[in-house]
Enzyme design. Structure first.
Site, PDB file in Angstrom:
ATOM      1  N   ASP A   1       0.841  -1.196   0.000  1.00  0.00           N
ATOM      2  CA  ASP A   1       0.000   0.000   0.000  1.00  0.00           C
ATOM      3  C   ASP A   1       0.878   1.249   0.000  1.00  0.00           C
ATOM      4  O   ASP A   1       1.992   1.238   0.540  1.00  0.00           O
ATOM      5  CB  ASP A   1      -0.899   0.029   1.237  1.00  0.00           C
ATOM      6  CG  ASP A   1      -2.122  -0.865   1.090  1.00  0.00           C
ATOM      7  OD1 ASP A   1      -2.461  -1.205  -0.050  1.00  0.00           O
ATOM      8  OD2 ASP A   1      -2.737  -1.200   2.115  1.00  0.00           O
TER       9      ASP A   1
ATOM     10  N   ARG B   1      -1.370  -1.051  -8.731  1.00  0.00           N
ATOM     11  CA  ARG B   1      -2.718  -0.597  -8.367  1.00  0.00           C
ATOM     12  C   ARG B   1      -2.757   0.930  -8.448  1.00  0.00           C
ATOM     13  O   ARG B   1      -1.993   1.619  -7.771  1.00  0.00           O
ATOM     14  CB  ARG B   1      -3.076  -1.043  -6.949  1.00  0.00           C
ATOM     15  CG  ARG B   1      -4.452  -0.540  -6.479  1.00  0.00           C
ATOM     16  CD  ARG B   1      -4.613  -0.679  -4.974  1.00  0.00           C
ATOM     17  NE  ARG B   1      -4.490  -2.059  -4.528  1.00  0.00           N
ATOM     18  CZ  ARG B   1      -4.164  -2.412  -3.288  1.00  0.00           C
ATOM     19  NH1 ARG B   1      -3.867  -1.501  -2.377  1.00  0.00           N
ATOM     20  NH2 ARG B   1      -4.071  -3.699  -2.965  1.00  0.00           N
TER      21      ARG B   1
END
Length: 321
Positions: A147, A197
């Site tokens: 992340d 992502r």
């Protein structure tokens, strides 16, 4: 007084962030039957067992999942080790349940939860913990995505990504379209085998590094998506915006991408019907599933990030009531 101080959204965000530390309200939300049923729509409980149950249901519906053990900004080495161990336990449970084959259920890591912010040795600690998790993921036949957090950690996170990819080239990256730098970062990472992502970004960032206007963030998202879809990597489109989802499909077709060469990602509990629709069309649709003791802070921060999230939550409460 600054003009921003008169903006109701600023007051609402500050209020929600204060509430994120209110244990009495947490207890109320956790115990009240109506609110508890809504909270569990967005967060997969606080136990490994419950997280496994939730992703099992997602997989049975044709969707994929990535799991985040909640926590960030860890300043205690013992807590960083605890987080590492939680991921190792989770991956073992997922593997035992037959959920990891081919990466159908993977994990997402916040490096700050693994010790990244712990002074001079923080990066090494986070890297060492991440290595252990990546090895466990490889043993389970699944993948890991790092992340991205606030802009001050971007270079450090990408540096750790490069280190991890030397041994596990499938480690995924997250890039945020509200940062000015992201279009170039997309070019750097749009190579074969690279999983990226793309999301809009949720942290409060200064104008010196990030677009402040929603329309500019959206335009940057499309520019970045064009780079990723035209590249040789594996784009992961993280958006609930119907317009951006549609644009992603158009760009995939224009670049000759077949289903399976990219995927969509959405948060647990957000637009579940759209998630199922995409999965039914043979698209890879991955759901971001948070769980753990820190669920209350996560939920409040999500609502503070965008007023629409708070309205969605309140509507859900009203509907359930």
């Amino acid at each position: 007084m600054d003009a921003a101080d008169l903006d109701p959204s600023v007051w609402m965000k500050q209020g929600l962030l204060l509430l994120s530390r209110n244990t009495a309200l947490r207890d109320l939300l956790e115990k009240a039957p109506v609110s508890r049923s809504v909270v569990t729509r967005f967060v997969a409980g606080d136990s490994t067992e419950r997280a496994v149950e939730v992703v099992s249901e997602l997989v049975a519906s044709g969707r994929l999942a990535t799991i985040d053990f909640l926590g960030e900004d860890t300043l205690d080495p013992a807590q960083a080790t605890y987080t590492r161990d939680a991921y190792l336990t989770l991956l073992s449970a997922l593997s035992d349940g037959g959920l990891t084959h081919g990466g159908q259920v993977e994990v997402s890591l916040k490096l700050s939860a693994l010790g990244q912010a712990l002074g001079a040795d923080g990066e090494k600690m986070a890297l060492d913990h991440a290595r252990e998790i990546c090895q466990a993921a490889a043993n389970a036949d699944t993948t890991v995505t790092l992340d991205m957090e606030d802009h001050t950690t971007t270079d450090s996170t990408l540096g750790i990504l490069r280190e991890l990819r030397q041994d596990w080239p499938w480690v995924g990256a997250v890039l945020q379209s509200y940062l000015y730098r992201t279009e170039q970062d997309c070019r750097d990472l749009a190579h074969e085998g690279s999983r990226v992502r793309l999301c809009k970004g949720t942290y409060k960032e200064p104008e010196s590094v990030a677009y402040q206007d929603k329309a500019e963030v959206d335009k940057s998202f499309v520019r970045c998506l064009k780079v990723l879809m035209a590249g040789d990597g594996y784009p992961m489109v993280a958006s609930h915006d119907p317009r951006l989802v549609e644009i992603a499909g158009v760009l995939a077709a224009a670049n000759g991408r077949a289903p399976g060469s990219y995927e969509y990602q959405m948060l647990l509990g957000i637009r579940p019907d759209e998630q199922k629709r995409l999965a039914a069309q043979a698209e890879r649709m991955r759901v971001y599933v948070p769980y753990g003791d820190e669920w209350y802070g996560y939920l409040m921060r999500r609502m503070a990030e965008r007023p629409a999230n708070l309205l969605f939550f309140l509507r859900s409460l009203a509907t359930r009531g």
